[in-house]
Design an enzyme around this catalytic site. Sequence first.
Site, mmCIF file in Angstrom:
data_model
loop_
_atom_site.group_PDB
_atom_site.id
_atom_site.type_symbol
_atom_site.label_atom_id
_atom_site.label_comp_id
_atom_site.label_asym_id
_atom_site.label_seq_id
_atom_site.Cartn_x
_atom_site.Cartn_y
_atom_site.Cartn_z
ATOM 1 N N ASP A 166 0.824 -1.162 -0.002
ATOM 2 C CA ASP A 166 -0.241 -0.147 0.132
ATOM 3 C C ASP A 166 1.116 1.332 -0.028
ATOM 4 O OD1 ASP A 166 -3.421 0.214 1.109
ATOM 5 O OD2 ASP A 166 -2.118 1.770 0.892
ATOM 6 N N ASP A 187 3.440 1.865 -4.758
ATOM 7 C CA ASP A 187 2.526 2.816 -5.085
ATOM 8 C C ASP A 187 1.967 2.228 -6.883
ATOM 9 O OD1 ASP A 187 1.065 4.867 -6.635
ATOM 10 O OD2 ASP A 187 2.667 6.174 -6.263
ATOM 11 N N VAL A 188 0.821 1.903 -6.656
ATOM 12 C CA VAL A 188 0.343 1.044 -7.902
ATOM 13 C C VAL A 188 0.464 2.075 -9.255
ATOM 14 C CG1 VAL A 188 -1.169 -0.508 -6.700
ATOM 15 C CG2 VAL A 188 -1.960 1.568 -7.767
ATOM 16 N N TYR A 214 -14.394 6.865 -13.118
ATOM 17 C CA TYR A 214 -14.461 5.478 -12.405
ATOM 18 C C TYR A 214 -15.240 4.409 -12.989
ATOM 19 C CZ TYR A 214 -15.154 2.550 -7.909
ATOM 20 O OH TYR A 214 -14.954 1.554 -6.985
ATOM 21 N N LYS A 249 -13.243 1.033 -14.313
ATOM 22 C CA LYS A 249 -13.770 -0.306 -13.643
ATOM 23 C C LYS A 249 -14.129 -1.494 -14.698
ATOM 24 C CE LYS A 249 -12.432 0.056 -9.338
ATOM 25 N NZ LYS A 249 -11.508 -0.774 -8.762
ATOM 26 N N THR A 304 -16.779 0.895 3.505
ATOM 27 C CA THR A 304 -15.145 1.093 3.827
ATOM 28 C C THR A 304 -14.885 2.430 3.926
ATOM 29 O OG1 THR A 304 -14.744 1.275 1.554
ATOM 30 C CG2 THR A 304 -14.740 -0.888 2.429
HETATM 31 P P1 NAI Z 1 -10.275 1.904 0.865
HETATM 32 O O1 NAI Z 1 -9.977 3.381 0.602
HETATM 33 O O2 NAI Z 1 -10.659 1.338 2.241
HETATM 34 O O3 NAI Z 1 -8.807 1.227 0.547
HETATM 35 C C1 NAI Z 1 -7.993 1.494 -0.559
HETATM 36 C C2 NAI Z 1 -6.584 1.255 -0.493
HETATM 37 O O4 NAI Z 1 -5.982 1.351 -1.571
HETATM 38 C C3 NAI Z 1 -6.122 2.054 0.715
HETATM 39 O O5 NAI Z 1 -5.478 1.524 1.655
HETATM 40 C C4 NAI Z 1 -5.191 3.193 -0.012
HETATM 41 O O6 NAI Z 1 -4.238 3.564 0.699
HETATM 42 C C5 NAI Z 1 -4.672 2.263 -1.169
HETATM 43 N N1 NAI Z 1 -4.304 2.896 -2.338
HETATM 44 C C6 NAI Z 1 -4.709 4.148 -3.036
HETATM 45 N N2 NAI Z 1 -4.163 4.672 -3.876
HETATM 46 C C7 NAI Z 1 -2.997 3.658 -3.919
HETATM 47 C C8 NAI Z 1 -1.800 3.599 -4.728
HETATM 48 N N3 NAI Z 1 -1.631 4.570 -5.736
HETATM 49 N N4 NAI Z 1 -0.869 2.863 -4.703
HETATM 50 C C9 NAI Z 1 -1.217 1.774 -3.493
HETATM 51 N N5 NAI Z 1 -2.298 1.547 -2.846
HETATM 52 C C10 NAI Z 1 -3.318 2.675 -3.129
HETATM 53 O O7 NAI Z 1 -11.078 1.282 -0.288
HETATM 54 P P2 NAI Z 1 -11.873 0.036 -0.471
HETATM 55 O O8 NAI Z 1 -13.588 0.250 -0.268
HETATM 56 O O9 NAI Z 1 -11.542 -1.062 0.317
HETATM 57 O O10 NAI Z 1 -11.840 -0.353 -1.883
HETATM 58 C C11 NAI Z 1 -10.985 -1.174 -2.610
HETATM 59 C C12 NAI Z 1 -11.360 -1.705 -4.079
HETATM 60 O O11 NAI Z 1 -12.485 -1.939 -4.122
HETATM 61 C C13 NAI Z 1 -11.147 -0.552 -4.688
HETATM 62 O O12 NAI Z 1 -10.718 -0.638 -5.939
HETATM 63 C C14 NAI Z 1 -12.553 0.102 -5.174
HETATM 64 O O13 NAI Z 1 -12.732 0.869 -6.280
HETATM 65 C C15 NAI Z 1 -13.307 -1.171 -4.928
HETATM 66 N N6 NAI Z 1 -14.778 -0.848 -4.776
HETATM 67 C C16 NAI Z 1 -15.165 -0.522 -3.384
HETATM 68 C C17 NAI Z 1 -16.499 -0.367 -3.252
HETATM 69 C C18 NAI Z 1 -17.054 0.132 -1.982
HETATM 70 O O14 NAI Z 1 -18.367 0.386 -1.768
HETATM 71 N N7 NAI Z 1 -16.157 0.211 -1.044
HETATM 72 C C19 NAI Z 1 -17.501 -0.762 -4.231
HETATM 73 C C20 NAI Z 1 -16.860 -1.557 -5.311
HETATM 74 C C21 NAI Z 1 -15.469 -1.545 -5.550
#
Ligand code: NAI
Length: 260
Positions: free
Chosen positions: A38, A59-60, A151, A155, A186
Site C-alpha cells: 500500500d 504505489d500502483v 471510475y 472499472k 469502507t
Molecule cells: P479503501 O479506501 O478502504 O482502501 C483502498 C486502499 O488502496 C487504501 O489503503 C489506499 O491507501 C490504497 N491505495 C490508494 N491509492 C494507492 C496507490 N496509488 N498505490 C497503492 N495503494 C493505494 O477502499 P475500499 O473500499 O477497500 O476499495 C478497495 C477496492 O474496491 C477499490 O478498487 C474500489 O474501487 C473497489 N470497490 C469498493 C467498493 C465500496 O463500496 N467500498 C465498491 C466497489 C468496488
Amino acid sequence: MNSTLAGRVVLVTGGASGIGAAVCRRAAATGASVVVADIDVPKAREIAGEVGGHALELDVTSEASVSAGVAAAEEAAGPVDVLVTSAGITQPPHPPEELEQSVWDRVQDVDLRGTWLCAVAVGRRMAVRGGGSIVTIASIAGMRSMPLHSYTPAKAAVIAMSADLATEWGRSGVRVNSVSPGYVLTPLLQEQIDDGQRDPSNLMESSALGRMVQTEEVADAVCFLASDAASAITGINLPVDAGWLVAPTWRTYRGVPDKR
Ligand code: NAI
C-alpha cells in the site's frame, strides 16, 4: 474441494484498508503468508502485524515502485501465488462539464493503469513458473451506467482486461478473475457519504437483500476464486453486491417486495 490458501504467498495491493485488509485477514486465517502492499505504510504495517505478514510500500501508479515492490515481496515471502489488486480510489459524481481533468486522470491512473501494472508485473512471473491466481477488484460500477465518468469506464476496463489476461496466460496455468463488489461500507464509501455524495439508505434500498455488503463477504469471494476450489474458473467477473444488479428494474413495477 480446497478453498483454503494454506501455504500460499498472497500479495494484496491496497491491503492496508477496507476490502484489501479484509482479504489479508481472510487469507491469513486460512494459512496464507500475506504481503500487505500500500502507499499508506503505517496502516500496511498495522495490518501486516495483525496477520503476521509483511508490509510493503508500493504505489500502483509507478512502474518503478511496482517492479521494486514485487521483487521485494518475493524476496521477503517467496514466489507470489496469489495477487489481489484492491488499491483503488473513487471520484465525486460530477457532470462531465464540472469534472476536473486531473481527477479523471488520477482515477484512471490508480484504478486502471495501476491494476494493469501490478497484474503484468506479477502475472509474468507466475506464467514463467507455470501457475498462479490473480483476482482484480472491479466494481458494479463497471457493469452499469453511473454518473462516475472516470471510475465507471476504469472499472469496466478492469473487467475486460482481466478476461484478456485470463486467456493470455491460461495455458501457463495462471487464472485471472474479477470480483465486482456492490456498496461496501469502507473508508472509501464512508468519505462519499460524509461528503453528502451518497445516501446510505438509498444504497441499501436499491439492493435485493436490502443492505450493504460486508468487507468479509467480498474477501470470502476473493479467496474462493484465488483458491484451488475455483481451479476451473478463469476469466469471470463475480458480482458480490447483495443483489444490487438485479433489483433496480423492479422500481418500474411494484418495487422490491417487503419481507413476507
Ligand atoms: P479503501 O479506501 O478502504 O482502501 C483502498 C486502499 O488502496 C487504501 O489503503 C489506499 O491507501 C490504497 N491505495 C490508494 N491509492 C494507492 C496507490 N496509488 N498505490 C497503492 N495503494 C493505494 O477502499 P475500499 O473500499 O477497500 O476499495 C478497495 C477496492 O474496491 C477499490 O478498487 C474500489 O474501487 C473497489 N470497490 C469498493 C467498493 C465500496 O463500496 N467500498 C465498491 C466497489 C468496488
